[in-house]
Every structure is written in structure tokens, then in C-alpha cells.
Design a protein around this motif. Structure first.
Motif, PDB file in Angstrom:
ATOM      1  N   SER A   1       0.945  -1.147   0.054  1.00  0.00           N
ATOM      2  CA  SER A   1      -0.137   0.072  -0.076  1.00  0.00           C
ATOM      3  C   SER A   1       0.902   1.285  -0.063  1.00  0.00           C
ATOM      4  O   SER A   1       0.542   2.238  -0.685  1.00  0.00           O
ATOM      5  CB  SER A   1      -1.010   0.073   1.271  1.00  0.00           C
ATOM      6  OG  SER A   1      -1.654  -1.188   0.952  1.00  0.00           O
TER       7      SER A   1
ATOM      8  N   LEU B   1       0.718   3.990  -2.787  1.00  0.00           N
ATOM      9  CA  LEU B   1       0.441   5.582  -2.627  1.00  0.00           C
ATOM     10  C   LEU B   1       1.439   6.411  -3.362  1.00  0.00           C
ATOM     11  O   LEU B   1       1.205   7.172  -3.792  1.00  0.00           O
ATOM     12  CB  LEU B   1       0.487   5.605  -1.022  1.00  0.00           C
ATOM     13  CG  LEU B   1       0.267   7.136  -0.717  1.00  0.00           C
ATOM     14  CD1 LEU B   1      -1.091   7.766  -1.071  1.00  0.00           C
ATOM     15  CD2 LEU B   1       0.351   7.239   0.961  1.00  0.00           C
TER      16      LEU B   1
ATOM     17  N   TYR C   1      -1.578   5.770  -6.172  1.00  0.00           N
ATOM     18  CA  TYR C   1      -2.968   5.085  -5.945  1.00  0.00           C
ATOM     19  C   TYR C   1      -3.140   4.936  -4.321  1.00  0.00           C
ATOM     20  O   TYR C   1      -2.498   4.296  -3.766  1.00  0.00           O
ATOM     21  CB  TYR C   1      -2.772   3.699  -6.433  1.00  0.00           C
ATOM     22  CG  TYR C   1      -4.090   2.982  -6.357  1.00  0.00           C
ATOM     23  CD1 TYR C   1      -5.018   3.121  -7.585  1.00  0.00           C
ATOM     24  CD2 TYR C   1      -4.569   2.214  -5.460  1.00  0.00           C
ATOM     25  CE1 TYR C   1      -6.221   2.316  -7.652  1.00  0.00           C
ATOM     26  CE2 TYR C   1      -5.863   1.550  -5.353  1.00  0.00           C
ATOM     27  CZ  TYR C   1      -6.899   1.631  -6.405  1.00  0.00           C
ATOM     28  OH  TYR C   1      -7.873   1.047  -6.396  1.00  0.00           O
ATOM     29  N   PRO C   2      -4.204   6.057  -3.921  1.00  0.00           N
ATOM     30  CA  PRO C   2      -4.324   6.163  -2.335  1.00  0.00           C
ATOM     31  C   PRO C   2      -5.218   5.167  -1.879  1.00  0.00           C
ATOM     32  O   PRO C   2      -5.524   5.327  -0.338  1.00  0.00           O
ATOM     33  CB  PRO C   2      -4.755   7.536  -2.398  1.00  0.00           C
ATOM     34  CG  PRO C   2      -5.733   7.898  -3.677  1.00  0.00           C
ATOM     35  CD  PRO C   2      -4.900   6.910  -4.578  1.00  0.00           C
ATOM     36  N   TRP C   3      -5.890   4.170  -2.423  1.00  0.00           N
ATOM     37  CA  TRP C   3      -6.768   3.202  -1.761  1.00  0.00           C
ATOM     38  C   TRP C   3      -6.307   1.849  -1.262  1.00  0.00           C
ATOM     39  O   TRP C   3      -7.072   1.011  -0.990  1.00  0.00           O
ATOM     40  CB  TRP C   3      -7.959   3.241  -2.568  1.00  0.00           C
ATOM     41  CG  TRP C   3      -8.375   4.657  -2.991  1.00  0.00           C
ATOM     42  CD1 TRP C   3      -9.106   5.520  -2.264  1.00  0.00           C
ATOM     43  CD2 TRP C   3      -8.337   5.139  -4.276  1.00  0.00           C
ATOM     44  NE1 TRP C   3      -9.588   6.613  -3.031  1.00  0.00           N
ATOM     45  CE2 TRP C   3      -9.285   6.594  -4.061  1.00  0.00           C
ATOM     46  CE3 TRP C   3      -7.868   4.903  -5.576  1.00  0.00           C
ATOM     47  CZ2 TRP C   3      -9.119   7.349  -5.159  1.00  0.00           C
ATOM     48  CZ3 TRP C   3      -7.996   5.720  -6.504  1.00  0.00           C
ATOM     49  CH2 TRP C   3      -8.583   7.093  -6.403  1.00  0.00           C
TER      50      TRP C   3
END
Length: 126
Positions: free
Chosen positions: A60, A64, A68-70
Motif C-alpha cells: 500500500s 500510494l 494510488y491512494p486506496w
């Protein structure tokens, strides 16, 4: 499909497996593909094999950093030559298969460097 080293071909194989399981297909994510490619290259260049980078970065964190922040789920493989071999190995592994068939995921990005393969799955924004 399913031969050679083009990581984008994994999307086809993943979506075929998802369709067979009654799941919606995943869309391609350039951001997750960038994170996957960077991680594959990093593992090759620094000679490690892990979901966690030596300095502690998670899948993750890498997603990020690529925009891609999710968050994401990740499959990694090493020492397999073709897309077909990689996908077959992941489908034969309970944990990797669970990522491929996770109904929460909506996008996929993949990367390859040397013998390292990375598949990143992403959820949609909440």
C-alpha cells in the motif's frame, strides 16, 4: 495469451479466472502497474524477495507513492518464465488465488523484472 513476459497479459488471465468464478472483471490501473514494476525492479536490483521492502515499505505504501491512494493487495512470484506459468502458480496457491478472486478488487496493475513478477490489486475509493 498467457505466454511471454508481458505483465499486462496477466489482466486477461485474471479476468478469465474471475469470470469463471462469476466475478466482475478488473480494469487496468497504470498507477498500480507502476508500483508493481518498481517493486519487481527493486527486488531484482537489491536481491530480495518480499512484500515488504527492506526499509519497511508495504504494498500500500508503494501504491500510494505511485499515485494510488486506496491501498492494495499484492501477489509476487520469482523464477517463473512466462505469464502463463506465473498465473498458474498463483491460482494453485490458496492465498494468491484469494487475491485474484477477491470481489472487493476492481483494478489490477502488474510488473515484471528479471525473474520477479508483481501483481497489485486495488479497491475503489470509499
Amino acid at each position: 495469451m498467457g505466454s511471454g513476459a508481458n505483465p499486462r497479459r496477466l489482466l486477461y488471465l485474471v479476468n478469465r479466472a474471475r469470470q469463471a468464478a462469476g466475478l466482475r472483471p478488473l480494469a487496468w490501473s497504470e498507477r498500480l502497474a507502476l508500483a508493481a514494476e518498481r517493486h519487481a525492479r527493486d527486488m531484482l536490483e537489491r536481491n530480495f524477495y518480499s512484500h515488504w521492502a527492506p526499509e519497511g515499505l508495504s504494498p500500500s505504501d508503494r501504491a500510494l507513492a505511485a499515485g494510488y491512494p486506496w491501498g492494495c493487495g499484492e501477489n509476487i512470484a520469482w523464477n517463473l518464465r512466462t505469464v502463463g506459468e506465473v498465473h498458474q502458480a498463483w491460482m494453485a496457491s490458496e492465498g494468491h488465488r484469494a487475491n485474484i478472486l477477491n470481489p472487493r478488487y476492481v483494478v489490477l496493475g502488474c510488473g515484471h523484472a528479471g525473474g520477479y513478477w508483481v501483481e497489485n490489486f486495488g479497491c475503489s475509493p470509499k
